[in-house]
Structure formats: structure tokens, C-alpha cells
Design a protein around this motif. Structure first.
Motif, mmCIF file in Angstrom:
data_model
loop_
_atom_site.group_PDB
_atom_site.id
_atom_site.type_symbol
_atom_site.label_atom_id
_atom_site.label_comp_id
_atom_site.label_asym_id
_atom_site.label_seq_id
_atom_site.Cartn_x
_atom_site.Cartn_y
_atom_site.Cartn_z
ATOM 1 N N GLY A 51 21.495 31.784 51.072
ATOM 2 C CA GLY A 51 21.041 32.345 49.803
ATOM 3 C C GLY A 51 22.136 33.125 49.094
ATOM 4 N N ILE A 52 22.917 33.872 49.861
ATOM 5 C CA ILE A 52 24.045 34.620 49.286
ATOM 6 C C ILE A 52 25.062 33.650 48.681
ATOM 7 N N ILE A 53 25.356 32.569 49.381
ATOM 8 C CA ILE A 53 26.310 31.572 48.865
ATOM 9 C C ILE A 53 25.832 31.029 47.529
ATOM 10 N N PHE A 54 24.576 30.625 47.451
ATOM 11 C CA PHE A 54 24.050 30.067 46.203
ATOM 12 C C PHE A 54 23.975 31.127 45.109
ATOM 13 N N SER A 55 23.695 32.363 45.480
ATOM 14 C CA SER A 55 23.624 33.442 44.490
ATOM 15 C C SER A 55 24.999 33.794 43.932
ATOM 16 N N ALA A 56 26.044 33.573 44.702
ATOM 17 C CA ALA A 56 27.404 33.900 44.253
ATOM 18 C C ALA A 56 28.014 32.818 43.365
ATOM 19 N N LEU A 57 27.515 31.599 43.431
ATOM 20 C CA LEU A 57 28.125 30.500 42.673
ATOM 21 C C LEU A 57 28.259 30.784 41.175
ATOM 22 N N PRO A 58 27.260 31.309 40.491
ATOM 23 C CA PRO A 58 27.404 31.532 39.048
ATOM 24 C C PRO A 58 28.359 32.671 38.667
ATOM 25 N N GLU A 59 28.964 33.329 39.614
ATOM 26 C CA GLU A 59 29.909 34.410 39.305
ATOM 27 C C GLU A 59 31.171 33.900 38.607
ATOM 28 N N THR A 60 31.538 32.668 38.853
ATOM 29 C CA THR A 60 32.804 32.152 38.319
ATOM 30 C C THR A 60 32.855 32.179 36.804
ATOM 31 N N GLN A 61 31.728 32.009 36.128
ATOM 32 C CA GLN A 61 31.736 32.027 34.672
ATOM 33 C C GLN A 61 32.202 33.387 34.152
ATOM 34 N N ALA A 62 31.750 34.454 34.777
ATOM 35 C CA ALA A 62 32.198 35.792 34.378
ATOM 36 C C ALA A 62 33.685 35.969 34.658
ATOM 37 N N ILE A 63 34.161 35.391 35.751
ATOM 38 C CA ILE A 63 35.595 35.479 36.071
ATOM 39 C C ILE A 63 36.420 34.771 34.998
ATOM 40 N N TYR A 64 35.990 33.589 34.565
ATOM 41 C CA TYR A 64 36.709 32.871 33.502
ATOM 42 C C TYR A 64 36.742 33.702 32.224
ATOM 43 N N GLY A 65 35.592 34.255 31.845
ATOM 44 C CA GLY A 65 35.540 35.073 30.637
ATOM 45 C C GLY A 65 36.407 36.315 30.751
ATOM 46 N N PHE A 66 36.411 36.929 31.925
ATOM 47 C CA PHE A 66 37.226 38.120 32.169
ATOM 48 C C PHE A 66 38.718 37.791 32.042
ATOM 49 N N LEU A 67 39.141 36.686 32.635
ATOM 50 C CA LEU A 67 40.561 36.299 32.560
ATOM 51 C C LEU A 67 40.999 36.049 31.122
ATOM 52 N N ILE A 68 40.175 35.332 30.367
ATOM 53 C CA ILE A 68 40.518 35.052 28.975
ATOM 54 C C ILE A 68 40.551 36.351 28.170
ATOM 55 N N ALA A 69 39.580 37.236 28.398
ATOM 56 C CA ALA A 69 39.557 38.516 27.690
ATOM 57 C C ALA A 69 40.820 39.327 27.983
ATOM 58 N N ILE A 70 41.231 39.376 29.228
ATOM 59 C CA ILE A 70 42.447 40.117 29.589
ATOM 60 C C ILE A 70 43.672 39.507 28.908
ATOM 61 N N LEU A 71 43.783 38.171 28.916
ATOM 62 C CA LEU A 71 44.910 37.524 28.241
ATOM 63 C C LEU A 71 44.930 37.855 26.754
ATOM 64 N N LEU A 72 43.769 37.820 26.117
ATOM 65 C CA LEU A 72 43.705 38.158 24.693
ATOM 66 C C LEU A 72 44.127 39.609 24.455
#
Length: 161
Positions: A51-72
Motif C-alpha cells: 500500500g505504501i508503494i502504491f501511495s508513493a507512486l503519484p509523488e513524482t508529479q510534484a517532483i517534476y513540478g518542483f524541479l521546473i519551478a526551481i529552474l525557472l
């Protein structure tokens, strides 16, 4: 009062859109997956780790947004290092933020729905784990597309260079 160029101010908006919408999709997706996982753990205590594994999967979208925000923020000069952006590059920065923000919103929610259903399926049939991971990973591609377009817009829009 500090004088900030319009392009740099627009980059701040783009950064906010990037992490705001991607984080929203990620949070909603994780909530859906976690809700499904709680039900699965209530039926079978051995489902906790899966359950933890499946619950963590959608975290990557926030990571992508965070990386782009930092670059900007860095390349616009808001976090140092950059010299500010032109008005045109600032408008591109809003497109950059929208690209990953909206792609991450839809992808995170879709991934959360697939992950929640997968956890429920595993309770019924333990052999569904690998297939559930595959089904849950498929909505990730939309976030990857948004991330790649965001990078291309930054490179060819004069933000990274």
C-alpha cells in the motif's frame, strides 16, 4: 522598492503554476491511493508495504513540478545566478509552468485512481501486484510529456541557455 522586470515576474508566476498544479495532482493522487491502501490493510495486514508503494507512486508529479519551478526561479534571477528575463521569455515561462503543471495535475490524479484500484485488486488476487504497478505507471507518461515540453520550452525560449 526593488524593480523587477516583467519577464522575471512572469517567471515567478510560471514557477507557481508548475508546482501548484503538479503538487495538487500529486496530492490528490496520493490521497486516492492511500485511501485504497487503508481499506486493503484493514482486510489484510500484510498489504501495508504494498500500500505504501502504491501511495508513493503519484509523488513524482510534484517532483517534476518542483524541479521546473526551481529552474525557472534560478534562471530568472529570483534565486540568484540569472540576470532576469525579457518579457518574451517571461511569457514562455508561464507556458513552461502550465506544461508541467497541468500535465502533472491530470497524471497524478489518474495515477492515484489506478493505484487505488490496484491495491484493491491485490487483496483479491496476490498475483496482481506486478500488473497493478504497470497499470499505475501508465498515467505517468503524461507528466513525463509535460516535463519534456517544459524543458524544451526553456531551452528554445531563451530561459536556459
Amino acid at each position: 522598492m526593488v524593480d523587477i522586470a516583467l519577464g522575471t515576474a512572469l517567471a515567478a508566476i510560471g514557477a507557481g503554476v508548475a508546482i501548484g498544479f503538479a503538487g495538487l495532482g500529486s496530492g490528490l493522487g496520493q490521497g486516492m491511493a492511500a485511501a485504497g491502501s487503508v481499506g486493503a490493510v484493514a482486510e489484510d495486514n500484510d498489504m501495508f508495504a504494498r500500500g505504501i508503494i502504491f501511495s508513493a507512486l503519484p509523488e513524482t508529479q510534484a517532483i517534476y513540478g518542483f524541479l521546473i519551478a526551481i529552474l525557472l526561479l534560478v534562471f530568472s534571477g529570483l534565486l540568484g545566478g540569472g540576470s532576469g528575463l525579457s518579457d518574451t521569455a517571461g511569457i514562455v515561462a508561464i507556458g513552461v509552468g502550465a506544461s508541467i503543471g497541468f500535465a502533472g495535475l491530470g497524471s497524478g490524479m489518474g495515477q492515484g485512481m489506478a493505484a487505488a484500484s490496484s491495491v484493491g485488486a491485490i487483496v483479491e488476487d496476490n498475483d496482481m501486484f506486478a500488473r497493478g504497478i504497470i497499470f499505475s505507471a501508465l498515467p505517468e507518461t503524461q507528466a513525463i510529456y509535460g516535463f519534456l515540453i517544459a524543458i524544451l520550452l526553456m531551452v528554445f525560449g531563451g530561459i536556459l541557455g
